[in-house]
Design a protein around this motif. Structure first.
Motif, PDB file in Angstrom:
ATOM      1  N   THR A 248     119.901  53.667  47.312  1.00 59.40           N
ATOM      2  CA  THR A 248     120.456  53.771  48.673  1.00 59.40           C
ATOM      3  C   THR A 248     119.538  54.676  49.488  1.00 59.40           C
ATOM      4  N   PRO A 249     118.728  54.107  50.391  1.00 55.55           N
ATOM      5  CA  PRO A 249     117.827  54.950  51.192  1.00 55.55           C
ATOM      6  C   PRO A 249     118.618  55.860  52.137  1.00 55.55           C
ATOM      7  N   SER A 250     117.952  56.937  52.563  1.00 53.69           N
ATOM      8  CA  SER A 250     118.580  57.885  53.489  1.00 53.69           C
ATOM      9  C   SER A 250     118.480  57.452  54.930  1.00 53.69           C
ATOM     10  N   GLY A 251     117.618  56.500  55.203  1.00 51.19           N
ATOM     11  CA  GLY A 251     117.386  56.105  56.584  1.00 51.19           C
ATOM     12  C   GLY A 251     116.245  56.862  57.235  1.00 51.19           C
ATOM     13  N   VAL A 252     115.739  57.897  56.557  1.00 47.86           N
ATOM     14  CA  VAL A 252     114.618  58.683  57.051  1.00 47.86           C
ATOM     15  C   VAL A 252     113.451  58.440  56.088  1.00 47.86           C
ATOM     16  N   VAL A 253     112.396  57.837  56.583  1.00 46.49           N
ATOM     17  CA  VAL A 253     111.282  57.460  55.717  1.00 46.49           C
ATOM     18  C   VAL A 253     110.635  58.688  55.082  1.00 46.49           C
ATOM     19  N   ILE A 254     110.540  59.784  55.835  1.00 44.91           N
ATOM     20  CA  ILE A 254     109.901  60.990  55.308  1.00 44.91           C
ATOM     21  C   ILE A 254     110.652  61.513  54.091  1.00 44.91           C
ATOM     22  N   LEU A 255     111.980  61.516  54.140  1.00 39.89           N
ATOM     23  CA  LEU A 255     112.787  62.019  53.019  1.00 39.89           C
ATOM     24  C   LEU A 255     112.729  61.074  51.819  1.00 39.89           C
ATOM     25  N   ASP A 256     112.743  59.783  52.073  1.00 42.00           N
ATOM     26  CA  ASP A 256     112.658  58.817  50.962  1.00 42.00           C
ATOM     27  C   ASP A 256     111.329  58.958  50.225  1.00 42.00           C
ATOM     28  N   GLN A 257     110.234  59.038  50.984  1.00 41.52           N
ATOM     29  CA  GLN A 257     108.926  59.202  50.356  1.00 41.52           C
ATOM     30  C   GLN A 257     108.799  60.534  49.641  1.00 41.52           C
ATOM     31  N   ALA A 258     109.423  61.579  50.204  1.00 40.30           N
ATOM     32  CA  ALA A 258     109.365  62.899  49.581  1.00 40.30           C
ATOM     33  C   ALA A 258     110.096  62.907  48.241  1.00 40.30           C
ATOM     34  N   ALA A 259     111.213  62.216  48.129  1.00 40.96           N
ATOM     35  CA  ALA A 259     111.964  62.172  46.871  1.00 40.96           C
ATOM     36  C   ALA A 259     111.142  61.514  45.770  1.00 40.96           C
ATOM     37  N   ILE A 260     110.480  60.390  46.126  1.00 39.60           N
ATOM     38  CA  ILE A 260     109.648  59.706  45.126  1.00 39.60           C
ATOM     39  C   ILE A 260     108.479  60.596  44.720  1.00 39.60           C
ATOM     40  N   LYS A 261     107.865  61.282  45.670  1.00 37.26           N
ATOM     41  CA  LYS A 261     106.732  62.161  45.372  1.00 37.26           C
ATOM     42  C   LYS A 261     107.147  63.316  44.480  1.00 37.26           C
ATOM     43  N   ILE A 262     108.347  63.857  44.700  1.00 33.73           N
ATOM     44  CA  ILE A 262     108.827  64.979  43.878  1.00 33.73           C
ATOM     45  C   ILE A 262     108.971  64.557  42.406  1.00 33.73           C
ATOM     46  N   VAL A 263     109.481  63.340  42.162  1.00 31.85           N
ATOM     47  CA  VAL A 263     109.625  62.857  40.786  1.00 31.85           C
ATOM     48  C   VAL A 263     108.255  62.711  40.134  1.00 31.85           C
ATOM     49  N   ARG A 264     107.284  62.194  40.877  1.00 32.05           N
ATOM     50  CA  ARG A 264     105.942  62.041  40.333  1.00 32.05           C
ATOM     51  C   ARG A 264     105.320  63.391  39.986  1.00 32.05           C
ATOM     52  N   LEU A 265     105.566  64.397  40.838  1.00 36.44           N
ATOM     53  CA  LEU A 265     105.008  65.718  40.582  1.00 36.44           C
ATOM     54  C   LEU A 265     105.696  66.400  39.396  1.00 36.44           C
ATOM     55  N   ALA A 266     106.980  66.123  39.190  1.00 35.33           N
ATOM     56  CA  ALA A 266     107.742  66.796  38.134  1.00 35.33           C
ATOM     57  C   ALA A 266     107.479  66.229  36.743  1.00 35.33           C
ATOM     58  N   GLN A 267     106.954  65.002  36.654  1.00 32.33           N
ATOM     59  CA  GLN A 267     106.682  64.426  35.330  1.00 32.33           C
ATOM     60  C   GLN A 267     105.454  65.082  34.699  1.00 32.33           C
ATOM     61  N   PRO A 268     105.356  65.078  33.370  1.00 38.04           N
ATOM     62  CA  PRO A 268     106.294  64.442  32.415  1.00 38.04           C
ATOM     63  C   PRO A 268     107.484  65.342  32.130  1.00 38.04           C
ATOM     64  N   PHE A 269     108.611  64.713  31.858  1.00 35.21           N
ATOM     65  CA  PHE A 269     109.820  65.443  31.506  1.00 35.21           C
ATOM     66  C   PHE A 269     109.887  65.602  29.984  1.00 35.21           C
ATOM     67  N   ALA A 270     110.895  66.259  29.526  1.00 35.97           N
ATOM     68  CA  ALA A 270     111.068  66.435  28.080  1.00 35.97           C
ATOM     69  C   ALA A 270     111.359  65.080  27.425  1.00 35.97           C
ATOM     70  N   PRO A 271     110.943  64.858  26.174  1.00 40.64           N
ATOM     71  CA  PRO A 271     111.238  63.591  25.488  1.00 40.64           C
ATOM     72  C   PRO A 271     112.742  63.335  25.420  1.00 40.64           C
ATOM     73  N   ILE A 272     113.098  62.066  25.397  1.00 41.21           N
ATOM     74  CA  ILE A 272     114.512  61.683  25.323  1.00 41.21           C
ATOM     75  C   ILE A 272     115.071  62.133  23.969  1.00 41.21           C
ATOM     76  N   PRO A 273     116.246  62.721  23.965  1.00 41.84           N
ATOM     77  CA  PRO A 273     116.826  63.144  22.671  1.00 41.84           C
ATOM     78  C   PRO A 273     117.071  61.961  21.757  1.00 41.84           C
ATOM     79  N   LYS A 274     116.813  62.151  20.475  1.00 39.78           N
ATOM     80  CA  LYS A 274     117.007  61.093  19.486  1.00 39.78           C
ATOM     81  C   LYS A 274     118.476  61.021  19.090  1.00 39.78           C
ATOM     82  N   THR A 275     119.049  59.875  19.315  1.00 39.55           N
ATOM     83  CA  THR A 275     120.467  59.659  19.003  1.00 39.55           C
ATOM     84  C   THR A 275     120.603  58.435  18.102  1.00 39.55           C
TER      85      THR A 275
END
Length: 298
Positions: A248-275
């Protein structure tokens, strides 16, 4: 009498005389023959009959085996280690159609070609009559509906249908293989109560908010922009990002692009727990709230 010949005056028959010369010639000839027989050993004898050699029956086999037989009962173009329930060797019968016509087809099934059914003669009309009123009535011969004969497909059409069926079978097999190999997925969100992923979700949110506030979009601060969006992030087993979907986009292109960029910068995350589920992809759906120069997810 004067007319009768005188027999006493006829010349008598004289026998040939055998003298010493003739006896000597005959004796020499006989001696030469006897000496030739003794010296040369001329004789006459009967030849022995030719020995009877064992023979093998030559056959054409349509099946073959990797292991050759130890003792062959027949000669064929391929190895065929047969088996059976009889003690004596018997000529095998073909279990499938041969490549060449044979006078004896054996017991192999023969494919029947589809043919048009034989025409059925019209049954004899039976007279039905009644003296009372009846709701049932018999149609007259001219009132019977005519059926349109169905045309059988030609050889080219049958071949085309076979090719299409083969292609469909290959596509179905490929889809089944892809379905069997597809990764196992798990979807979680803030409202999902899953104990096994609760700690992982908490650490993931903390890292995203920390990186997001450190890299908050400058244009949003200057223009005092705010908005809320819903985004789903797919994480592989090693913690890398597989995909990012802006649900669900926010309607503001700057915020939508910023959210995607933040995820790219934060990776890699911790490995998925083994269940016990042994998932390959973990989908995290969160609501991102940009407002007053601060990022918050919930």
């Amino acid at each position: 009498m004067s007319g009768t010949p005188d027999l006493t005056s006829a010349t008598p028959h004289v026998a040939p005389k055998i003298g010493p010369n003739e006896r000597l010639s005959a004796t020499l000839a006989l001696a030469i023959i006897l000496h030739g027989i003794v010296i040369l050993g001329v004789g006459f004898s009967l030849d022995d009959a030719a020995p009877v050699m064992p023979t093998l029956d030559v056959i054409l086999t349509e099946t073959q085996t990797a292991e050759p037989p130890k003792e062959a009962d027949f000669i064929a173009q391929a190895n065929n280690k047969g088996g059976g329930d009889r003690d004596e060797a018997r000529r095998p019968r073909d279990t499938q159609l041969a490549n060449v016509p044979k006078p004896d087809p054996g017991v192999a099934p023969i494919t029947m070609t589809k043919q048009a059914p034989a025409l059925e003669l019209d049954p004899k009309q039976r007279l039905l009559s009644t003296t009372a009123n009846s709701p049932d009535q018999v149609l007259k011969p001219e009132e019977h509906p005519l059926t349109t004969p169905q045309k059988l497909p030609s050889g080219r059409e049958l071949m085309q249908q076979s090719l299409e069926m083969a292609r469909l079978e290959a596509e179905i097999a490929q889809k089944k293989e892809l379905y069997a190999k597809r990764p196992k997925k798990k979807f979680i969100s803030a409202s999902t109560q899953v104990y096994e992923y609760a700690a992982y979700m908490r650490d993931w949110v903390r890292k995203v908010e920390r990186v997001g506030n450190a890299n908050y979009p400058e244009q949003a601060r200057i223009k005092n922009l705010s908005g809320r969006l819903v985004m789903t992030v797919a994480i592989r087993a090693d913690g890398s990002v597989e995909d990012i979907v802006l649900t669900t986009p926010s309607g503001v292109v700057i915020l939508d692009q910023a959210a995607i960029k933040i995820v790219r910068l934060a990776q890699p995350f911790a490995p998925i727990p083994k269940t016990s589920e042994k998932i390959d992809l973990l989908y995290i759906t969160r609501t991102w709230d940009f407002g007053a120069g601060e990022l918050e997810t919930f």
